[in-house]
Design an enzyme around this catalytic site. Structure first.
Site, PDB file in Angstrom:
ATOM      1  N   SER A 143       0.825  -1.218   0.000  1.00  0.00           N
ATOM      2  CA  SER A 143       0.000   0.000   0.000  1.00  0.00           C
ATOM      3  C   SER A 143       0.851   1.258   0.000  1.00  0.00           C
ATOM      4  O   SER A 143       1.960   1.278   0.548  1.00  0.00           O
ATOM      5  CB  SER A 143      -0.866  -0.041   1.258  1.00  0.00           C
ATOM      6  N   TYR A 168      -2.028  -0.114  10.166  1.00  0.00           N
ATOM      7  CA  TYR A 168      -2.260  -0.689   8.839  1.00  0.00           C
ATOM      8  C   TYR A 168      -0.977  -0.588   8.009  1.00  0.00           C
ATOM      9  O   TYR A 168      -0.507  -1.566   7.435  1.00  0.00           O
ATOM     10  CB  TYR A 168      -3.417   0.043   8.138  1.00  0.00           C
TER      11      TYR A 168
HETATM   12  N1  LIG Z   1      -8.510  -0.430  -2.188  1.00  0.00           N
HETATM   13  C1  LIG Z   1      -7.433   0.329  -2.004  1.00  0.00           C
HETATM   14  O1  LIG Z   1      -7.455   1.546  -2.256  1.00  0.00           O
HETATM   15  C2  LIG Z   1      -6.143  -0.270  -1.515  1.00  0.00           C
HETATM   16  C3  LIG Z   1      -5.031   0.570  -1.372  1.00  0.00           C
HETATM   17  C4  LIG Z   1      -3.838   0.036  -0.911  1.00  0.00           C
HETATM   18  C5  LIG Z   1      -3.745  -1.311  -0.643  1.00  0.00           C
HETATM   19  N2  LIG Z   1      -4.828  -2.108  -0.772  1.00  0.00           N
HETATM   20  C6  LIG Z   1      -4.682  -3.528  -0.461  1.00  0.00           C
HETATM   21  O2  LIG Z   1      -5.211  -4.286  -1.527  1.00  0.00           O
HETATM   22  C7  LIG Z   1      -5.782  -5.499  -1.037  1.00  0.00           C
HETATM   23  C8  LIG Z   1      -7.219  -5.607  -1.508  1.00  0.00           C
HETATM   24  O3  LIG Z   1      -7.938  -4.472  -1.018  1.00  0.00           O
HETATM   25  P1  LIG Z   1      -9.475  -4.255  -1.300  1.00  0.00           P
HETATM   26  O4  LIG Z   1      -9.694  -2.800  -1.442  1.00  0.00           O
HETATM   27  O5  LIG Z   1      -9.944  -5.185  -2.345  1.00  0.00           O
HETATM   28  O6  LIG Z   1     -10.065  -4.687   0.128  1.00  0.00           O
HETATM   29  P2  LIG Z   1     -11.309  -5.636   0.483  1.00  0.00           P
HETATM   30  O7  LIG Z   1     -11.499  -5.497   1.961  1.00  0.00           O
HETATM   31  O8  LIG Z   1     -12.463  -5.327  -0.390  1.00  0.00           O
HETATM   32  O9  LIG Z   1     -10.755  -7.073   0.130  1.00  0.00           O
HETATM   33  C9  LIG Z   1     -10.036  -7.872   1.026  1.00  0.00           C
HETATM   34  C10 LIG Z   1     -10.749  -9.215   1.137  1.00  0.00           C
HETATM   35  O10 LIG Z   1      -9.950 -10.046   1.970  1.00  0.00           O
HETATM   36  C11 LIG Z   1     -10.804 -10.791   2.817  1.00  0.00           C
HETATM   37  N3  LIG Z   1     -10.044 -11.114   4.030  1.00  0.00           N
HETATM   38  C12 LIG Z   1      -9.623 -10.264   4.997  1.00  0.00           C
HETATM   39  N4  LIG Z   1      -8.954 -10.940   5.947  1.00  0.00           N
HETATM   40  C13 LIG Z   1      -8.959 -12.237   5.573  1.00  0.00           C
HETATM   41  C14 LIG Z   1      -8.432 -13.422   6.152  1.00  0.00           C
HETATM   42  N5  LIG Z   1      -7.798 -13.403   7.339  1.00  0.00           N
HETATM   43  N6  LIG Z   1      -8.624 -14.599   5.509  1.00  0.00           N
HETATM   44  C15 LIG Z   1      -9.278 -14.641   4.314  1.00  0.00           C
HETATM   45  N7  LIG Z   1      -9.810 -13.541   3.733  1.00  0.00           N
HETATM   46  C16 LIG Z   1      -9.648 -12.359   4.359  1.00  0.00           C
HETATM   47  C17 LIG Z   1     -11.994  -9.891   3.083  1.00  0.00           C
HETATM   48  O11 LIG Z   1     -13.159 -10.626   3.399  1.00  0.00           O
HETATM   49  C18 LIG Z   1     -12.123  -9.114   1.783  1.00  0.00           C
HETATM   50  O12 LIG Z   1     -13.107  -9.675   0.946  1.00  0.00           O
HETATM   51  C19 LIG Z   1      -5.609  -5.459   0.464  1.00  0.00           C
HETATM   52  O13 LIG Z   1      -4.432  -6.155   0.791  1.00  0.00           O
HETATM   53  C20 LIG Z   1      -5.439  -3.987   0.769  1.00  0.00           C
HETATM   54  O14 LIG Z   1      -4.708  -3.772   1.958  1.00  0.00           O
HETATM   55  C21 LIG Z   1      -6.026  -1.619  -1.210  1.00  0.00           C
END
Ligand SMILES: NC(=O)c1ccc[n+]([C@@H]2O[C@H](COP(=O)([O-])OP(=O)(O)OC[C@H]3O[C@@H](n4cnc5c(N)ncnc54)[C@H](O)[C@@H]3O)[C@@H](O)[C@H]2O)c1
Length: 338
Positions: A143, A168
């Protein structure tokens, strides 16, 4: 390839699974379907991929897609040290893409344990399975938050990332360090992608895009942190997915480099007030704005230098916020209003 995508019911995971399936890969999706935000959205994303399941459906059992013959979903937790290795043994993945995590900066102030559980323990479990089952390529989500209050712009992979201002961010940086060690010790090719504020259709309801649109449509005030003096490198989800897919499809080609980290952003930061103004313009409504102080854990600005990813993988963000907001609003109307 046979690819494991964790976080498959999540915002980015859902879009990635769809893309990889369209490209002809065999995809195994994993997600624990937790209720950090409404599970109905996660189930709706899965349904869009032909997976008809419920939040309380059979744990760890395979669910076959009714739309994509080469897609199978398992409701499973990254913390599950019993069933996770069994999954790796069954499928013998060619590549693992770990997107599952506890996301969100603000929630980490109140609920630090969720970040320890999924982003540290869960992440370590996935790496351990990669080691035990000889996975050659591991791609994972990091991130922009790792840059903290970095003053140097744009943010480059060479910049210091040792002052995370939220737990985070600290867990995301820790993931990068753990991946480095596994690549160094066990020869797993690890590619970390530092996502910059991803938005678009099927987006997360805890993020600004949804919060603003939902409040404005309901004539409720929106909370504008740091009185709007924030800038974000908003990146449209389709651009992100093109980048991730390019990395996945070409991961094996980079024989010499075992551990890489790339920024993946739009490289055009937008002032928060300009972002809100564009939403107002497209909705034809003026938002009631509650100007708030800076939130703990937040950063003032994000701005990706994505040149290494562009040069290495031909990554090219194409969607500006005008078009991105338009596409989001079209989806919002179909999904929430109708
Ligand atoms: N969306 C953004 O702007 C953004 C920015 C930087 C980083 N990220 C990273 O990208 C990745 C995806 O983000 P996103 O926006 O799709 O988030 P999201 O919360 O929609 O997706 C994450 C998914 O992981 C699942 N999850 C969480 N913990 C879990 C566990 N212990 N076991 C199994 N499943 C689990 C959740 O149910 C969820 O569906 C994440 O790692 C997030 O930190 C996202």
């Amino acid at each position: 390839m046979k690819i494991l995508v964790t976080g498959a019911a999540g915002f980015i995971g859902f879009h990635l699974c769809k893309k990889l399936l369209q490209e002809g890969h065999t995809v195994i999706g994993l997600d624990n379907l937790n209720d950090y935000y409404c599970t109905s959205l996660k189930l709706a994303r899965l349904a869009e991929l032909g997976i008809i399941t419920k939040a309380d459906s059979g744990y760890h059992l395979p669910v076959k897609s009714q739309q994509y013959p080469n897609f199978t979903f398992h409701k499973m937790d990254l913390q599950d040290r019993e069933n996770l290795p069994a999954l790796f043994k069954t499928y013998q993945f060619d590549l693992v893409c770990n997107l599952a995590a506890q996301a969100g900066v603000r929630y980490s102030i109140e609920n630090p344990q969720a970040y320890i559980d999924s982003n540290l323990v869960g992440f370590a479990n996935i790496l351990e399975c990669c080691r035990l089952y000889n996975i050659k390529d591991f791609v994972y989500a990091s991130s922009s938050s790792v840059y903290g209050q970095n003053k140097k712009i744009p943010f480059s992979e060479e910049d210091r990332v040792d002052e995370p201002v939220s737990l985070y961010a600290a867990t995301k940086r820790s993931s990068e360090l753990m991946a480095y060690t596994y690549s160094h010790l066990y020869g797993i090719r690890c590619t970390g992608l530092r996502f910059f504020t991803v938005y678009g259709p099927w987006g997360r309801p805890d993020m600004a895009m949804f919060l603003f649109v939902n409040a404005i449509k309901n004539e409720e005030p929106i909370r504008v942190f740091n009185e709007g003096k924030l800038e974000r490198d908003f990146t449209f989800v389709e651009d992100i997915i093109h980048g991730v897919s390019a990395v996945i499809n070409d991961a094996a080609a980079d024989k010499n480099s075992l551990c890489r980290i790339f920024n993946i952003g739009n490289s055009q930061p937008v002032k928060l007030l300009d972002f809100i103004e564009e939403i107002e313009k497209q909705l034809g409504v003026t938002a009631k704005k509650n100007l708030m102080p800076m939130q703990q854990g937040d950063v003032n600005r994000t701005w990706a230098d994505s040149r290494p990813l562009m040069e290495r993988y031909g990554y090219q963000p194409r969607v500006d916020i005008k078009e991105g907001i338009k596409q989001y609003l079209q989806w919002f109307e179909i999904f929430y209003d109708n």
